[in-house]
Design an enzyme around this catalytic site. Structure first.
Site, PDB file in Angstrom:
ATOM      1  CB  THR A 127     -66.135 -97.465 -48.879  1.00 59.67           C
ATOM      2  OG1 THR A 127     -66.152 -96.035 -48.830  1.00 59.67           O
ATOM      3  CG2 THR A 127     -64.715 -97.974 -48.987  1.00 59.67           C
ATOM      4  CB  SER A 128     -70.962 -95.407 -51.178  1.00 57.33           C
ATOM      5  OG  SER A 128     -70.975 -95.588 -52.579  1.00 57.33           O
ATOM      6  NE  ARG A 129     -75.775-100.047 -49.146  1.00 55.90           N
ATOM      7  CZ  ARG A 129     -75.099-100.034 -47.989  1.00 55.90           C
ATOM      8  NH1 ARG A 129     -73.774 -99.982 -47.988  1.00 55.90           N
ATOM      9  NH2 ARG A 129     -75.741-100.114 -46.841  1.00 55.90           N
ATOM     10  N   GLY A 142     -70.785 -86.106 -46.751  1.00 56.05           N
ATOM     11  CA  GLY A 142     -71.494 -86.320 -45.486  1.00 56.05           C
ATOM     12  C   GLY A 142     -70.490 -86.755 -44.432  1.00 56.05           C
ATOM     13  NE  ARG A 143     -73.679 -88.955 -39.080  1.00 57.98           N
ATOM     14  CZ  ARG A 143     -74.821 -89.195 -39.723  1.00 57.98           C
ATOM     15  NH1 ARG A 143     -74.809 -89.855 -40.859  1.00 57.98           N
ATOM     16  NH2 ARG A 143     -75.968 -88.787 -39.228  1.00 57.98           N
ATOM     17  CB  ILE A 144     -68.430 -91.901 -44.596  1.00 58.93           C
ATOM     18  CG1 ILE A 144     -69.243 -92.623 -43.507  1.00 58.93           C
ATOM     19  CG2 ILE A 144     -67.248 -92.774 -45.047  1.00 58.93           C
ATOM     20  CD1 ILE A 144     -69.983 -93.879 -43.975  1.00 58.93           C
ATOM     21  CD  GLU A 172     -72.253-105.819 -51.863  1.00 56.62           C
ATOM     22  OE1 GLU A 172     -72.757-106.216 -50.799  1.00 56.62           O
ATOM     23  OE2 GLU A 172     -71.598-104.761 -51.959  1.00 56.62           O
ATOM     24  CG  HIS A 220     -70.502-104.439 -48.218  1.00 57.72           C
ATOM     25  ND1 HIS A 220     -71.680-104.291 -48.897  1.00 57.72           N
ATOM     26  CD2 HIS A 220     -70.452-103.393 -47.345  1.00 57.72           C
ATOM     27  CE1 HIS A 220     -72.336-103.226 -48.456  1.00 57.72           C
ATOM     28  NE2 HIS A 220     -71.599-102.657 -47.512  1.00 57.72           N
TER      29      HIS A 220
HETATM   30  C1  DGY Z   1     -73.446 -99.777 -43.960  1.00 55.01           C
HETATM   31  O1  DGY Z   1     -73.509 -99.642 -42.733  1.00 55.01           O
HETATM   32  O2  DGY Z   1     -74.281 -99.277 -44.713  1.00 55.01           O
HETATM   33  C2  DGY Z   1     -72.308-100.564 -44.508  1.00 55.01           C
HETATM   34  O3  DGY Z   1     -72.409-100.788 -45.843  1.00 55.01           O
HETATM   35  C3  DGY Z   1     -72.074-101.845 -43.743  1.00 55.01           C
HETATM   36  O4  DGY Z   1     -71.594-101.491 -42.516  1.00 55.01           O
END
Ligand code: DGY
Length: 323
Positions: A235-237, A155-157, A266, A284
């Site tokens: 860096t997602s979840r 996707g975007r990221i 978390e 995070h």
């Molecule tokens: C999001 O935006 O979902 C990130 O985890 C925090 O910026």
């Protein structure tokens, strides 16, 4: 004058937009998430709520926030919100896509470099005073240029992460439900099944949202199938990765290392993870840059104002309720 509840302090740029609109704004005065009871009490008088990924927005909240015209999440991810329930009740929800794309991809790269080139371990070693001078066998890490980058979720990221690989002549693979023509045409990237990606990649970077289908996508079995020299970047979840399985894979050197910004439980990390040298962990903070955090606040605030006017937010999560 409407009552807007902001569940935790956000950058002033966002609050300014709400304040200029002349509404009555309540901001959680403590720099911590509201407890469940505090959240339920806080939302009761709200006409709109600006909430965070740490707030569970579910049927109980909707019941208590009976006159609320919408919830604006200060995050692109919205797995903290019960979208089905909100849509059933015709409660608008919004998120903050777009404004954090580069910051998040940059953090994924920071973690990739830090993990591969053992930056944090080396820093700790230098500060200890133990360094006796240059040595050919010290802190040997993973190569980056010319290796294979696997993007899970283009996707975007994920797309931004992949595009930033251009300086390193990497081969890019991605797994996604759809072809990504930007990646195909710009990088000659190849969409492959997830199983093929994890087996072929030197760096696997995770960019999928958390949903039933992605929970524990990275299991013990997946780590066993990855290259022993590979690195996982997340860096997602957190719950997309079985963190206990990750810990075991790192400890038993089933993979070479990991860079992790998000955690399954978390703010806790699974026991033992913090003792490992081959993982770099951050709290995070992938979207934590000045521009991005301001832009998230501004977008969330604009969404609040639109929802107060019963208009569709700029970045709706459940746009269908406006049709
Ligand atoms: C999001 O935006 O979902 C990130 O985890 C925090 O910026």
């Amino acid at each position: 004058m409407a009552k807007i509840v902001v569940t935790r302090e956000i950058p002033q740029a966002g609050l300014d937009i709400l304040q200029k609109a002349g509404h009555d704004i309540w901001v959680n005065p403590d720099d911590r998430p509201l407890s469940r009871e505090e959240l339920l009490t806080a939302v009761e008088p709200a006409d709109a709520v600006l909430c965070l990924l740490t707030d569970k927005i579910d049927d109980e909240v909707f019941d208590r926030a009976a006159k609320c015209r919408g919830f604006a999440n200060y995050a692109v991810g919205f797995d903290n919100m019960d979208v089905v329930e909100a849509t059933k009740r015709k409660v608008p929800l919004s998120n903050t896509p777009g404004v954090l794309t580069d910051a998040t991809a940059e953090m994924a790269w920071a973690l990739l470099f830090a993990a591969a080139r053992r930056v944090v371990e080396s820093d700790t070693y230098m500060r200890s005073g133990a360094w006796g001078g240059w040595g050919p066998m010290q802190f040997i890490g993973g190569d980056i240029a010319g290796t294979t980058l696997g993007i899970v979720g283009a996707g975007r990221i994920g797309t931004a992460m992949a595009l930033k690989s251009q300086g390193f002549a990497m081969k890019v693979l991605y797994s996604d439900a759809f072809d990504n023509t930007v990646l195909d045409e710009t990088l000659g990237a190849k969409r492959v099944p997830f199983e093929e990606l994890i087996e072929a990649s030197d760096y696997v970077s995770v960019h999928v949202p958390l949903m039933d289908a992605t929970r524990h996508l990275f299991s013990h079995d997946v780590f066993k199938r990855m290259k022993k020299t590979a690195y996982l970047i997340n860096t997602s979840r957190g719950p997309v990765v079985d963190e206990a399985a990750l810990m075991r894979a790192l400890k038993e050197h089933e993979i070479a290392g990991a860079g992790i910004d998000v955690f399954e439980f978390e703010p806790k990390m699974v026991e033992g993870l913090a003792d490992l040298d081959n993982v770099v962990v951050t709290p995070h903070t992938a979207s934590a840059t000045v521009y991005t955090r301001n832009a998230m606040g501004e977008l969330a605030a604009r969404n609040v104002l639109r929802m107060l006017r019963r208009e569709k937010p700029e970045t709706p999560v459940n746009p269908e309720i406006f049709e």
